[in-house]
Design a protein around this motif. Sequence first.
Motif, PDB file in Angstrom:
ATOM      1  N   ARG A  78      -1.454  52.820  32.096  1.00  0.00           N
ATOM      2  CA  ARG A  78      -2.539  52.465  33.019  1.00  0.00           C
ATOM      3  C   ARG A  78      -2.805  53.637  33.954  1.00  0.00           C
TER       4      ARG A  78
ATOM      5  N   ARG B 105       2.510  55.779  42.788  1.00  0.00           N
ATOM      6  CA  ARG B 105       2.440  56.559  41.548  1.00  0.00           C
ATOM      7  C   ARG B 105       1.365  57.642  41.673  1.00  0.00           C
TER       8      ARG B 105
ATOM      9  N   ALA C 100      -2.474  52.620  43.165  1.00  0.00           N
ATOM     10  CA  ALA C 100      -1.044  52.766  42.899  1.00  0.00           C
ATOM     11  C   ALA C 100      -0.505  53.911  43.746  1.00  0.00           C
TER      12      ALA C 100
ATOM     13  N   THR D 193      -5.635  55.181  37.156  1.00  0.00           N
ATOM     14  CA  THR D 193      -6.721  54.856  38.079  1.00  0.00           C
ATOM     15  C   THR D 193      -8.021  55.480  37.565  1.00  0.00           C
TER      16      THR D 193
ATOM     17  N   VAL E 286      -5.194  50.778  35.998  1.00  0.00           N
ATOM     18  CA  VAL E 286      -4.370  50.203  37.060  1.00  0.00           C
ATOM     19  C   VAL E 286      -5.101  49.013  37.678  1.00  0.00           C
TER      20      VAL E 286
ATOM     21  N   ARG F  91       5.436  49.598  28.409  1.00  0.00           N
ATOM     22  CA  ARG F  91       4.603  49.905  29.571  1.00  0.00           C
ATOM     23  C   ARG F  91       5.110  51.180  30.228  1.00  0.00           C
TER      24      ARG F  91
ATOM     25  N   GLU G 171       4.963  54.209  33.049  1.00  0.00           N
ATOM     26  CA  GLU G 171       4.669  54.167  34.480  1.00  0.00           C
ATOM     27  C   GLU G 171       3.212  54.512  34.722  1.00  0.00           C
ATOM     28  N   ASP G 172       2.594  53.815  35.671  1.00  0.00           N
ATOM     29  CA  ASP G 172       1.189  54.041  35.982  1.00  0.00           C
ATOM     30  C   ASP G 172       0.945  55.493  36.397  1.00  0.00           C
TER      31      ASP G 172
END
Length: 249
Positions: free
Chosen positions: A126, A230, A227, A128, A95, A178, A180-181
Motif C-alpha cells: 500500500r 511510514r 501513514a 499513499t 494506504v 502485506r 509495510e506501507d
Amino acid sequence: MTTILVTGGTGTLGRLVAERLRADGHEVRVLSRHSRPYGVDLREGGPALDAAMAGTDTVVHCASTPRGGDERAAENLIAAARGAEVRHLVFISIVGVDRVPFGYYRTKLAVENLVEESGLGWTVLRATQFHDLLLRLFEGLAKVPVMVLPAGVRDQPVEVAEVADRLAELAGGAPAGRAEDMAGPEVRTFESLARAFLRASGRRRAVVHVPLWGAAYRGFRAGGHLAPERAVGKRTFEEYLAARSRRHR
C-alpha cells in the motif's frame, strides 16, 4: 532470469516498474489493452491473457481504473495465474483502503482480498497518493479563478519512481504478504500543497476551503489515508515540481 508480467505496464507506475525489472535482468512482459504483443483487456480475459501468462514466474498487478471493472479484472488475472502456476502475485494498493469508505478504495480493498485468497504466493504494497495525482488535481482546480479545496484535509504524497523501485524489489523476492506501507516524507495540509503548485506554475489564484459531507470525507479528514509512521519516501512535492519544471523547459 525470472519472467515477470507487469499489468498496466504502460501506465505511470507500471512503465517505471517494467524499466526497473529489466534493469535488474528480468525478462519483462508488459500487458495493457494496447501494448504489443500482450494487448489484453483484463476485464475480458480469455486466450490472449492465458498466452501472456504462460511461462510467467511473477505478476506485478498495476492495472487499475476508477471507472470500474477492477474486481472482474483481478478475478480473470488470478484465474490465468493459477492456470500458469505463477509463483508470486504482487499487487499495488493504497494506504487507507480499510479505513476510508471511498468507492475506489473499497474496490482496491476487495481486490486485496481476492489476491490474499487466491491460493497463490502474494505480496500487497500500500502506498499513499503519487505526486502526479495531486498535480493533475490542482491543474483541474486551477482552471477557474478560485481554487476550492476540501476543508481540513491533509495528504502525504509520494514519488512514483520510489514506489516503482520498491515494487520491483518485492517482485524480485519471495512472497511477503502485506508489506509495510510506503508513504511520502511529509504530511501536509491540502492548502500548503496547492500553494506550492501555484508558486511552481506561476499562477495566481484565491484559495478557499469548503467543508464537504459524507463518511468518505470524514475518513479523509481523520487522516485514514495517511501513514506518518511510514514516511519512507524521500522526494518532497516541491522537489517533484521543480524536477518536472526542469524537464519541460
